[in-house]
Design an enzyme around this catalytic site. Structure first.
Site, PDB file in Angstrom:
ATOM      1  N   GLU A  53     -41.956 -19.041  50.552  1.00 44.44           N
ATOM      2  CA  GLU A  53     -42.593 -18.656  49.375  1.00 44.44           C
ATOM      3  C   GLU A  53     -42.071 -19.257  47.959  1.00 44.44           C
ATOM      4  O   GLU A  53     -40.693 -18.839  48.055  1.00 44.44           O
ATOM      5  CB  GLU A  53     -42.964 -17.200  49.318  1.00 44.44           C
TER       6      GLU A  53
ATOM      7  N   ALA B  11     -43.649 -15.070  44.736  1.00 41.51           N
ATOM      8  CA  ALA B  11     -43.619 -13.767  45.150  1.00 41.51           C
ATOM      9  C   ALA B  11     -44.180 -13.198  46.204  1.00 41.51           C
ATOM     10  O   ALA B  11     -45.370 -13.859  46.316  1.00 41.51           O
ATOM     11  CB  ALA B  11     -44.064 -12.845  44.009  1.00 41.51           C
TER      12      ALA B  11
ATOM     13  N   GLY C 265     -48.246 -12.896  47.196  1.00 41.17           N
ATOM     14  CA  GLY C 265     -49.310 -14.027  46.713  1.00 41.17           C
ATOM     15  C   GLY C 265     -50.166 -13.404  45.514  1.00 41.17           C
ATOM     16  O   GLY C 265     -49.450 -12.310  44.895  1.00 41.17           O
TER      17      GLY C 265
ATOM     18  N   CYS D 237     -52.950 -12.030  45.376  1.00 33.41           N
ATOM     19  CA  CYS D 237     -53.702 -10.719  45.652  1.00 33.41           C
ATOM     20  C   CYS D 237     -52.774  -9.623  45.297  1.00 33.41           C
ATOM     21  O   CYS D 237     -53.160  -8.993  44.285  1.00 33.41           O
ATOM     22  CB  CYS D 237     -54.055 -10.599  47.092  1.00 33.41           C
TER      23      CYS D 237
ATOM     24  N   GLY E 116     -66.724 -16.440  30.602  1.00 36.03           N
ATOM     25  CA  GLY E 116     -67.184 -16.241  31.972  1.00 36.03           C
ATOM     26  C   GLY E 116     -67.483 -14.957  32.376  1.00 36.03           C
ATOM     27  O   GLY E 116     -66.889 -13.927  32.359  1.00 36.03           O
TER      28      GLY E 116
ATOM     29  N   GLY F 237     -68.434 -14.333  35.605  1.00 33.67           N
ATOM     30  CA  GLY F 237     -68.236 -14.100  37.264  1.00 33.67           C
ATOM     31  C   GLY F 237     -67.557 -12.650  37.528  1.00 33.67           C
ATOM     32  O   GLY F 237     -67.494 -11.898  36.433  1.00 33.67           O
TER      33      GLY F 237
ATOM     34  N   VAL G  65     -62.874 -18.448  34.599  1.00 33.12           N
ATOM     35  CA  VAL G  65     -63.930 -19.321  34.854  1.00 33.12           C
ATOM     36  C   VAL G  65     -64.090 -19.844  36.171  1.00 33.12           C
ATOM     37  O   VAL G  65     -64.779 -20.863  36.655  1.00 33.12           O
ATOM     38  CB  VAL G  65     -64.325 -20.647  33.901  1.00 33.12           C
TER      39      VAL G  65
ATOM     40  N   HIS H 129     -73.277  15.213  55.247  1.00 36.20           N
ATOM     41  CA  HIS H 129     -73.725  15.700  54.136  1.00 36.20           C
ATOM     42  C   HIS H 129     -73.099  16.649  53.348  1.00 36.20           C
ATOM     43  O   HIS H 129     -72.432  17.502  53.571  1.00 36.20           O
ATOM     44  CB  HIS H 129     -75.155  16.438  54.370  1.00 36.20           C
TER      45      HIS H 129
HETATM   46  C1  LIG Z   1     -57.919 -11.180  38.906  1.00 32.48           C
HETATM   47  C2  LIG Z   1     -58.181 -11.412  40.497  1.00 32.48           C
HETATM   48  C3  LIG Z   1     -58.631 -10.008  41.293  1.00 32.48           C
HETATM   49  C4  LIG Z   1     -58.930 -10.461  42.749  1.00 32.48           C
HETATM   50  N1  LIG Z   1     -59.702  -9.348  43.191  1.00 32.48           N
HETATM   51  C5  LIG Z   1     -59.794  -9.613  44.426  1.00 32.48           C
HETATM   52  C6  LIG Z   1     -60.358  -8.458  45.109  1.00 32.48           C
HETATM   53  O1  LIG Z   1     -60.874  -7.384  44.723  1.00 32.48           O
HETATM   54  N2  LIG Z   1     -60.644  -8.706  46.533  1.00 32.48           N
HETATM   55  C7  LIG Z   1     -60.383  -9.882  47.237  1.00 32.48           C
HETATM   56  O2  LIG Z   1     -60.592  -9.960  48.452  1.00 32.48           O
HETATM   57  N3  LIG Z   1     -59.704 -10.895  46.424  1.00 32.48           N
HETATM   58  C8  LIG Z   1     -59.590 -10.877  45.092  1.00 32.48           C
HETATM   59  N4  LIG Z   1     -59.205 -11.659  44.502  1.00 32.48           N
HETATM   60  C9  LIG Z   1     -58.779 -13.387  45.307  1.00 32.48           C
HETATM   61  C10 LIG Z   1     -57.565 -13.137  46.178  1.00 32.48           C
HETATM   62  O3  LIG Z   1     -56.655 -12.833  45.299  1.00 32.48           O
HETATM   63  C11 LIG Z   1     -57.564 -14.268  46.770  1.00 32.48           C
HETATM   64  O4  LIG Z   1     -58.838 -14.665  47.481  1.00 32.48           O
HETATM   65  C12 LIG Z   1     -56.216 -13.998  47.571  1.00 32.48           C
HETATM   66  O5  LIG Z   1     -54.922 -14.046  47.119  1.00 32.48           O
HETATM   67  C13 LIG Z   1     -55.938 -15.460  48.572  1.00 32.48           C
HETATM   68  O6  LIG Z   1     -54.875 -15.537  49.553  1.00 32.48           O
HETATM   69  P1  LIG Z   1     -54.081 -16.874  49.940  1.00 32.48           P
HETATM   70  O7  LIG Z   1     -53.217 -16.237  50.923  1.00 32.48           O
HETATM   71  O8  LIG Z   1     -55.062 -17.864  50.317  1.00 32.48           O
HETATM   72  O9  LIG Z   1     -53.615 -17.555  48.479  1.00 32.48           O
HETATM   73  P2  LIG Z   1     -52.562 -16.532  47.312  1.00 32.48           P
HETATM   74  O10 LIG Z   1     -52.631 -15.107  47.651  1.00 32.48           O
HETATM   75  O11 LIG Z   1     -52.637 -17.432  46.266  1.00 32.48           O
HETATM   76  O12 LIG Z   1     -50.965 -17.011  47.930  1.00 32.48           O
HETATM   77  C14 LIG Z   1     -50.802 -18.366  47.925  1.00 32.48           C
HETATM   78  C15 LIG Z   1     -49.017 -18.142  47.917  1.00 32.48           C
HETATM   79  O13 LIG Z   1     -48.661 -19.671  48.122  1.00 32.48           O
HETATM   80  C16 LIG Z   1     -47.333 -19.873  47.267  1.00 32.48           C
HETATM   81  N5  LIG Z   1     -47.247 -21.037  47.099  1.00 32.48           N
HETATM   82  C17 LIG Z   1     -48.053 -21.948  46.548  1.00 32.48           C
HETATM   83  N6  LIG Z   1     -47.759 -23.227  46.767  1.00 32.48           N
HETATM   84  C18 LIG Z   1     -46.390 -23.405  47.583  1.00 32.48           C
HETATM   85  C19 LIG Z   1     -45.560 -24.388  47.984  1.00 32.48           C
HETATM   86  N7  LIG Z   1     -45.685 -25.519  47.992  1.00 32.48           N
HETATM   87  N8  LIG Z   1     -44.527 -23.848  48.670  1.00 32.48           N
HETATM   88  C20 LIG Z   1     -44.338 -22.273  48.799  1.00 32.48           C
HETATM   89  N9  LIG Z   1     -45.105 -21.574  48.383  1.00 32.48           N
HETATM   90  C21 LIG Z   1     -46.313 -21.970  47.839  1.00 32.48           C
HETATM   91  C22 LIG Z   1     -47.775 -19.274  46.080  1.00 32.48           C
HETATM   92  O14 LIG Z   1     -46.590 -18.925  45.276  1.00 32.48           O
HETATM   93  C23 LIG Z   1     -48.624 -17.867  46.553  1.00 32.48           C
HETATM   94  O15 LIG Z   1     -47.787 -16.811  46.515  1.00 32.48           O
HETATM   95  C24 LIG Z   1     -58.828 -11.625  43.065  1.00 32.48           C
HETATM   96  C25 LIG Z   1     -58.099 -12.600  42.211  1.00 32.48           C
HETATM   97  C26 LIG Z   1     -57.722 -12.515  41.059  1.00 32.48           C
HETATM   98  C27 LIG Z   1     -57.073 -13.688  40.632  1.00 32.48           C
END
Ligand SMILES: Cc1cc2nc3c(=O)[nH]c(=O)nc-3n(C[C@H](O)[C@H](O)[C@H](O)COP(=O)(O)OP(=O)(O)OC[C@H]3O[C@@H](n4cnc5c(N)ncnc54)[C@H](O)[C@@H]3O)c2cc1C
Length: 475
Positions: free
Chosen positions: A39, A42, A45, A47, A186, A188, A276, A451
């Site tokens: 990683e 942090a 990720g 989330c 946006g 969304g 967006v 209920h």
């Molecule tokens: C404001 C906001 C609110 C959200 N609310 C929700 C919600 O309520 N419910 C929900 O289901 N989803 C929500 N999401 C979406 C959710 O955060 C993501 O779908 C989820 O975090 C995806 O998980 P992931 O493991 O694919 O990637 P991520 O959580 O993005 O983790 C990827 C990790 O990879 C690391 N990384 C990247 N490249 C490299 C590399 N080359 N080497 C080492 N490490 C690397 C990054 O630092 C990161 O920590 C929200 C997103 C945002 C921005």
């Protein structure tokens, strides 16, 4: 100390410790696979650090303040003062607790943790650059790899996140003061969650959206309930306008928008939040060196085991095409990939994926809409229960919205549900379970529900679809 360029080996290398990556790593380690998780930023990720968790913490704080300040009808008179920097600290405390937990869980399950940025050297090795001056790099060779590098915010021309008045969702979640005037670009789910939150915290919020409604992808009657509430909160909404730029003014900034016909509008603000959408992070890892190619939007295609075209390299979470960018989807995909690597006969074959939007009121959806069901060749039958007919909803003073259940008329199988209203994010779980279990309307309707609860509305909607509702008029 300079680490130097040393080479180590691992059975499974997971890149990225978000809900896709850390869940995959833990499950793989539980299956006895020698697993390394790398990683660069942090644990947890997007989330845990910049998304789901901090946004929901802020929403809870804003809701609490708003509720307390707007309960005159119940005889509660209060004028809450929000100390934004204290709210931020509390939110950060929640995040820290969870990210620390992820690190501990990984270690306790025997996952090797490596901090740094991974780039492919070839299809069996990555180079890890450790952060900071003189921290060196290392090579890790692997038998299998899971790419879980997630996504990043999309920038639009004219709005640079480096500029102080321009906020990404991440900046908004770090705010320690509430801007007097906030323009949100946006409509969304992220834009609407944050608009509602900042409106409740006292900002004058304007939303500009290029399409003709908020929450694209959700049915219009679902979006209408949220839109009406947003308007009641004083959020000013403008549709058919794309944000084109901003400039400094004596008093704050001016955000300019343009319609399709070229008509320009201007909105005064102190901050502009650009929400967006997000794009996958696959362009910084030299994936070509591993024989991988992303599509033109950056997504990786995978099979139902989450294998890419290079069979020993998997991809999960936000980098995967054709699945929603949601944390629980990432985690499920991570588990499937890890178990498949462990030799188990698994596949990503969920019948339906639930989704929640934490607006006011909340939205929870799963499976098919009535239109989807028709398109898929079913003869859909639909049952609906308005929350204003729910005793529990009225006692919470939140009775806007409805529960809708969609089923196949012939077999009675539940195909989908759309809920907009109080606790929709929780209520939708019952219907996701119903679909996964192959339950029918009869099953849902004949399950005794406590209920008075909001969940009774789910039962009532199923009864309504069967023409047997007691508390609503049958269709
Ligand atoms: C404001 C906001 C609110 C959200 N609310 C929700 C919600 O309520 N419910 C929900 O289901 N989803 C929500 N999401 C979406 C959710 O955060 C993501 O779908 C989820 O975090 C995806 O998980 P992931 O493991 O694919 O990637 P991520 O959580 O993005 O983790 C990827 C990790 O990879 C690391 N990384 C990247 N490249 C490299 C590399 N080359 N080497 C080492 N490490 C690397 C990054 O630092 C990161 O920590 C929200 C997103 C945002 C921005």
């Amino acid at each position: 100390m300079v680490v130097g360029d040393i080479a180590t080996g691992t059975d499974l290398l997971v890149i990225g410790a978000g809900p896709g990556g850390y869940v995959a790593a833990i499950r793989a380690a539980q299956k006895g696979i020698d697993t390394t998780l790398v990683e660069k930023d942090a644990y947890g990720g997007t989330c845990l650090n910049y998304g789901c968790i901090p946004s929901k913490a802020l929403i809870t704080g804003a809701d609490l303040a708003h509720e307390a300040g707007n309960a005159e009808e119940m005889g509660i008179h209060a004028d809450p003062v929000v100390d934004m920097s204290q709210l931020r600290d509390w939110k950060s405390g929640v995040v820290d607790q969870l990210t620390g937990g992820v690190e501990k869980l990984c270690k306790a399950n025997g996952v090797n943790l490596v901090e740094g940025t991974a780039r492919f050297k070839d299809e069996n090795a990555v180079r890890i650059a450790h952060g900071g001056e003189g921290q060196g790099s290392e090579t890790i060779e692997f038998e299998h790899c899971i790419i879980a590098t997630g996504s990043r915010v999309i920038q639009i021309p004219g709005f640079d996140f480096g500029d102080e008045p321009v906020w990404s969702s991440r900046d908004a979640l770090e705010a320690d003061t509430v801007p007097e005037r906030l323009v949100v670009v946006g409509g969304g789910y992220i834009g609407m969650e944050l608009s509602t939150t900042f409106a409740k915290l006292g900002a004058d919020v304007t939303v500009v959206e290029m399409l003709d409604d908020i929450l694209p992808g959700y049915e219009s009657d679902v979006a209408r309930v949220v839109r009406k509430r947003a308007e009641d909160l004083g959020i000013d909404m403008h549709f058919g306008e794309g944000a084109s730029g901003w400039r400094d003014e004596d008093d704050g900034i001016m955000v300019t928008t343009e319609t399709e016909d070229g008509e320009e509008n201007e909105y005064r603000a102190d901050k502009v939040l650009v929400a967006v959408g997000r794009s996958p992070v696959t362009d910084t890892m030299d994936i070509e060196s591993a024989g991988l190619e992303a599509d033109d939007r950056g997504f990786l295609s995978v099979d139902d085991r989450r294998r890419t075209d290079v069979e020993h390299i998997y991809a999960v979470g936000d980098v995967v095409e054709d699945t929603p960018m949601l944390a629980h989807v990432a985690s499920k995909e991570g588990i499937v990939a890890a178990e498949h690597i462990a030799g188990e006969p698994v596949a990503f074959d969920s019948q339906a994926v639930p989704a929640a939007v934490f607006t006011d009121p909340e939205i929870g959806t799963v499976g098919m809409t009535e239109a989807d069901a028709e398109e898929a060749g079913f003869t859909p039958v639909v049952g609906q229960m308005p929350f204003r007919a729910s005793g529990r909803a009225l006692t919470t003073n939140h009775a806007d919205g409805f529960v809708r259940v969609v089923a196949d008329e012939e077999s009675g199988f539940v195909l989908g549900a759309q809920i907009v209203g109080p606790e929709a994010s929780e209520l939708i779980a019952e219907l996701a379970f119903a679909i996964e279990m192959g339950a029918t309307l009869e099953d849902v309707a004949s399950t005794i529900h406590t209920h008075p609860t909001l969940a009774e509305a789910v039962m009532e909607a199923a009864e309504n679809a069967l023409g047997q509702a007691i508390h609503t008029l049958n269709r």
